[in-house]
Design an enzyme around this catalytic site. Structure first.
Site, PDB file in Angstrom:
ATOM      1  N   GLY A  48       0.702  -1.166   0.280  1.00  0.00           N
ATOM      2  CA  GLY A  48      -0.635  -0.197  -0.141  1.00  0.00           C
ATOM      3  C   GLY A  48       0.908   1.454   0.325  1.00  0.00           C
ATOM      4  O   GLY A  48       1.667   0.558   0.781  1.00  0.00           O
ATOM      5  N   GLY A  83      -7.933  -6.001   4.099  1.00  0.00           N
ATOM      6  CA  GLY A  83      -8.649  -7.180   3.014  1.00  0.00           C
ATOM      7  C   GLY A  83     -10.369  -6.409   3.085  1.00  0.00           C
ATOM      8  O   GLY A  83     -10.045  -5.474   3.556  1.00  0.00           O
ATOM      9  N   TYR A 110       1.514 -12.552  -7.595  1.00  0.00           N
ATOM     10  CA  TYR A 110       1.727 -11.403  -7.708  1.00  0.00           C
ATOM     11  C   TYR A 110       1.643 -10.050  -6.415  1.00  0.00           C
ATOM     12  O   TYR A 110       2.531  -9.992  -6.634  1.00  0.00           O
ATOM     13  CB  TYR A 110       0.486 -10.494  -8.312  1.00  0.00           C
ATOM     14  CG  TYR A 110       0.776  -8.524  -8.574  1.00  0.00           C
ATOM     15  CD1 TYR A 110       1.038  -7.837  -9.240  1.00  0.00           C
ATOM     16  CD2 TYR A 110      -0.273  -7.954  -8.404  1.00  0.00           C
ATOM     17  CE1 TYR A 110       1.921  -6.762  -9.162  1.00  0.00           C
ATOM     18  CE2 TYR A 110      -0.054  -6.992  -7.937  1.00  0.00           C
ATOM     19  CZ  TYR A 110       0.737  -6.186  -8.712  1.00  0.00           C
ATOM     20  OH  TYR A 110       0.723  -4.678  -8.116  1.00  0.00           O
ATOM     21  N   CYS A 164     -12.178  -9.112  -8.124  1.00  0.00           N
ATOM     22  CA  CYS A 164     -11.602  -9.370  -6.159  1.00  0.00           C
ATOM     23  C   CYS A 164     -12.721  -8.470  -5.153  1.00  0.00           C
ATOM     24  O   CYS A 164     -12.878  -7.758  -5.364  1.00  0.00           O
ATOM     25  CB  CYS A 164      -9.906  -9.222  -6.412  1.00  0.00           C
ATOM     26  SG  CYS A 164     -10.097 -10.138  -4.186  1.00  0.00           S
ATOM     27  N   CYS A 220      -8.191 -19.851  -2.043  1.00  0.00           N
ATOM     28  CA  CYS A 220      -9.373 -18.627  -3.348  1.00  0.00           C
ATOM     29  C   CYS A 220      -9.106 -18.553  -4.527  1.00  0.00           C
ATOM     30  O   CYS A 220      -7.847 -17.620  -4.484  1.00  0.00           O
ATOM     31  CB  CYS A 220      -9.838 -17.397  -2.574  1.00  0.00           C
ATOM     32  SG  CYS A 220     -10.717 -16.545  -3.312  1.00  0.00           S
ATOM     33  N   CYS A 226     -10.638 -15.266  -8.930  1.00  0.00           N
ATOM     34  CA  CYS A 226     -10.383 -13.957  -9.529  1.00  0.00           C
ATOM     35  C   CYS A 226     -10.304 -14.786 -11.428  1.00  0.00           C
ATOM     36  O   CYS A 226     -10.665 -14.571 -12.424  1.00  0.00           O
ATOM     37  CB  CYS A 226      -9.022 -12.891  -9.483  1.00  0.00           C
ATOM     38  SG  CYS A 226      -7.978 -14.150  -8.875  1.00  0.00           S
TER      39      CYS A 226
HETATM   40  P1  AMP Z   1      -2.494  -4.663 -17.061  1.00  0.00           P
HETATM   41  O1  AMP Z   1      -1.753  -4.098 -17.820  1.00  0.00           O
HETATM   42  O2  AMP Z   1      -4.018  -3.515 -15.864  1.00  0.00           O
HETATM   43  O3  AMP Z   1      -2.876  -6.319 -17.487  1.00  0.00           O
HETATM   44  O4  AMP Z   1      -1.666  -4.674 -15.443  1.00  0.00           O
HETATM   45  C1  AMP Z   1      -1.163  -6.038 -15.670  1.00  0.00           C
HETATM   46  C2  AMP Z   1       0.208  -5.760 -14.680  1.00  0.00           C
HETATM   47  O5  AMP Z   1      -0.394  -5.467 -13.213  1.00  0.00           O
HETATM   48  C3  AMP Z   1       1.056  -6.969 -14.387  1.00  0.00           C
HETATM   49  O6  AMP Z   1       2.590  -6.791 -14.460  1.00  0.00           O
HETATM   50  C4  AMP Z   1       1.010  -6.834 -13.149  1.00  0.00           C
HETATM   51  O7  AMP Z   1       2.201  -7.404 -12.488  1.00  0.00           O
HETATM   52  C5  AMP Z   1       0.346  -5.711 -12.288  1.00  0.00           C
HETATM   53  N1  AMP Z   1      -1.204  -6.361 -11.851  1.00  0.00           N
HETATM   54  C6  AMP Z   1      -2.071  -7.692 -11.811  1.00  0.00           C
HETATM   55  N2  AMP Z   1      -2.757  -6.932 -10.140  1.00  0.00           N
HETATM   56  C7  AMP Z   1      -2.434  -6.279 -10.064  1.00  0.00           C
HETATM   57  C8  AMP Z   1      -3.259  -5.117  -8.954  1.00  0.00           C
HETATM   58  N3  AMP Z   1      -3.859  -5.503  -8.363  1.00  0.00           N
HETATM   59  N4  AMP Z   1      -2.560  -3.593  -8.709  1.00  0.00           N
HETATM   60  C9  AMP Z   1      -1.646  -3.334  -9.282  1.00  0.00           C
HETATM   61  N5  AMP Z   1      -0.583  -4.097 -10.700  1.00  0.00           N
HETATM   62  C10 AMP Z   1      -1.239  -5.146 -10.843  1.00  0.00           C
END
Ligand code: AMP
Length: 483
Positions: free
Chosen positions: A49, A125, A265, A405, A455, A458
């Site tokens: 965060g 959460g 991630y 999620c 879980c 997603c």
């Molecule tokens: P996108 O461009 O939206 O497909 O973002 C994918 C990238 O965001 C991936 O490289 C992940 O490492 C990262 N990612 C995945 N989930 C999250 C999340 N909840 N918050 C921030 N980054 C994320």
């Protein structure tokens, strides 16, 4: 500014705000200058965060002092504020950045004075009935400062008619549905709680006779604390100084559902989660991915840093050299969910730069941990081709993200998830890659079978905890968000 049970000044709350729910928590008990340790713990949990950070410390007289604000841990606290946070008990919290809602009023810990003393809550959460509970509490006359579900918890504790604090907390917890790894304090007594399905992590450690609770083991490491065990799903632990007592657990769930996306991630690779090393889990995902989606190539590169371990696994199993073909600027925050989506390439260019000498003329496998909207990948593929890559084969070390999620990972709505409506060939086409392969759900779960069941909502759309707010029709922009 450090104030006693300060709730950060803010305009009146609106239910239309969409505060995010990814967070990290830390609690220290029975150690002098607990705030110093909580600060270090938060520092290690910064990845969970970056929007806001806060801490409450409780002195020997049971007085809580709180300091919180918007920004990174190191910006919110300085030596002076930490010195003022006196006492042997402390709670800390970091909160993920928001797309537009929330802000300072949702910074945690929430601290209030109630009949039994100063009560503080820090929560990671997402409650799935927060909106519902909040409406009920408002009808009962409760006044809310922010749009944060932890405030619901505070009200539930304060309004409980039970006589002992332990029973008040037990009473409040029985109303909660969804995901909560939570630390609370009433005076110098701390409580550490994990919801009955154990969606979010929470670990227990020991240092110098005192107790440390934190979202991830990397926070124990920075403190030199010894890992004891995970707080178990449904466990309610009372901590007084260095003494720990297990209170009545929450009613058991049919099975635990720790979040597999933490392994994919969110968690730091140097942490251990649910008995597995995050780094080892990601490498195993990468190895499986190489077996499921092999391709002849000259090098494997990662989208740094979240895919580094998975890319190493892919390179090892695919017997392809691992190269550093994309550089990430570490001084830029995560670009996911920027307020303006207008200039998508710019966002990615701020964060990543290709290494021409590595990519020029090469058939490249690029590994990412997940595809959410697909916007980052689209830009990166373009950058890599501009840097001379002859072929770009995208490999994703998790299955397509199809469903949002509601348990505490910040995800866009279903419509914005590229995997929810497009087939793999369609996605490949949109991203401009030469081939695309996702790790299968079965392959992913088999790679970390010892830590499951998980879980995987997603990826599968199967939600283990009831989505009460969603079912009651609260606005999609707000569902799942603390209200
Ligand atoms: P996108 O461009 O939206 O497909 O973002 C994918 C990238 O965001 C991936 O490289 C992940 O490492 C990262 N990612 C995945 N989930 C999250 C999340 N909840 N918050 C921030 N980054 C994320």
């Amino acid at each position: 500014m450090t104030r006693r049970f300060d709730v950060v000044d803010a305009p009146p709350a609106s239910l239309d705000d969409k505060p995010r729910d990814e967070c990290g928590v830390v609690a220290i008990s029975g150690i002098e200058k607990a705030a110093e340790l909580a600060f270090l713990g938060l520092y290690a949990l910064q990845h969970r965060g970056q929007e806001a950070a806060g801490m409450v410390a409780v002195d020997g007289d049971g007085n809580a002092r709180v300091h919180k604000g918007l920004g990174l841990v190191a910006d919110v606290f300085d030596a002076d504020t930490i010195r003022k946070l006196r006492g042997d008990a402390a709670l800390g919290h970091v909160r993920y950045s928001t797309a537009g809602g929330g802000g300072a009023r949702n910074a945690q810990p929430i601290v209030v004075r109630y009949s039994e003393g100063d009560l503080a809550v820090a929560h990671n959460g997402n409650l799935t009935n927060a909106h519902d509970l909040r409406q009920w509490l408002v009808r009962e006359g409760a006044i809310f400062q922010g749009t944060n579900d932890s405030e619901v918890v505070v009200h539930l504790v304060a309004r409980s008619r039970h006589e002992s604090i332990d029973l008040q907390i037990d009473d409040a917890l029985t109303h909660l549905e969804g995901a909560f790894s939570m630390v609370l304090s009433v005076g110098q007594t701390l409580y550490a709680v994990r919801d009955r399905r154990g969606f979010r992590p929470l670990v227990l450690g020991r240092k110098e006779g005192g107790i440390v609770v934190a979202s991830e083991t990397c926070a124990l490491d920075i403190l030199g604390a010894e890992y004891i065990r995970d707080i178990e799903p449904g466990e309610v632990l009372k901590i007084e100084g260095s003494k720990m007592t297990r209170l009545r657990p929450l009613p058991p769930a049919p099975q635990p559902s720790p979040c597999i996306f933490e392994l994919v991630y969110f968690a730091r690779p140097d942490s251990r989660l649910w008995g597995v090393s995050v780094d080892r889990a990601r490498r195993a995902f990468g190895r499986r991915l190489a077996l499921e989606h092999p391709v002849p190539a000259d090098c494997v590169i990662a989208v740094p840093d979240s895919a580094n371990s998975a890319a190493l696994g892919y390179a090892e199993a695919g017997e392809i050299p691992y190269e550093l073909g994309l550089l990430r600027n570490h001084y830029v925050g995560r670009t996911f969910l920027k307020p303006s989506q207008a200039d998508r390439d710019f966002g990615a260019r701020m964060k990543y730069n290709p290494v021409r000498e590595v990519l020029d003329g090469k058939r490249v496998v690029v590994v990412d941990d997940s595809l959410v909207r697909g916007t980052t990948s689209r830009s990166l593929v373009k950058f890599m081709k501009e840097a001379g890559a002859a072929e770009v084969h995208l490999r994703i070390a998790s299955p397509p993200v199809k469903s949002p999620c509601f348990y505490g990972i910040d995800m866009p709505s279903r419509e914005e998830l590229i995997g929810s409506s497009l087939s793999v060939p369609e996605i490949a086409d949109q991203l401009g890659v030469d081939s695309l392969g996702y790790l299968s759900l079965e392959g992913m779960e088999a790679a970390v079978a010892e830590a499951g069941p998980f879980c995987n909502a997603c990826f599968s759309g199967e939600y283990p905890a009831p989505l009460i707010d969603v079912e009651k029709g609260f606005a999609p922009g707000n569902v799942g968000a603390p209200c």
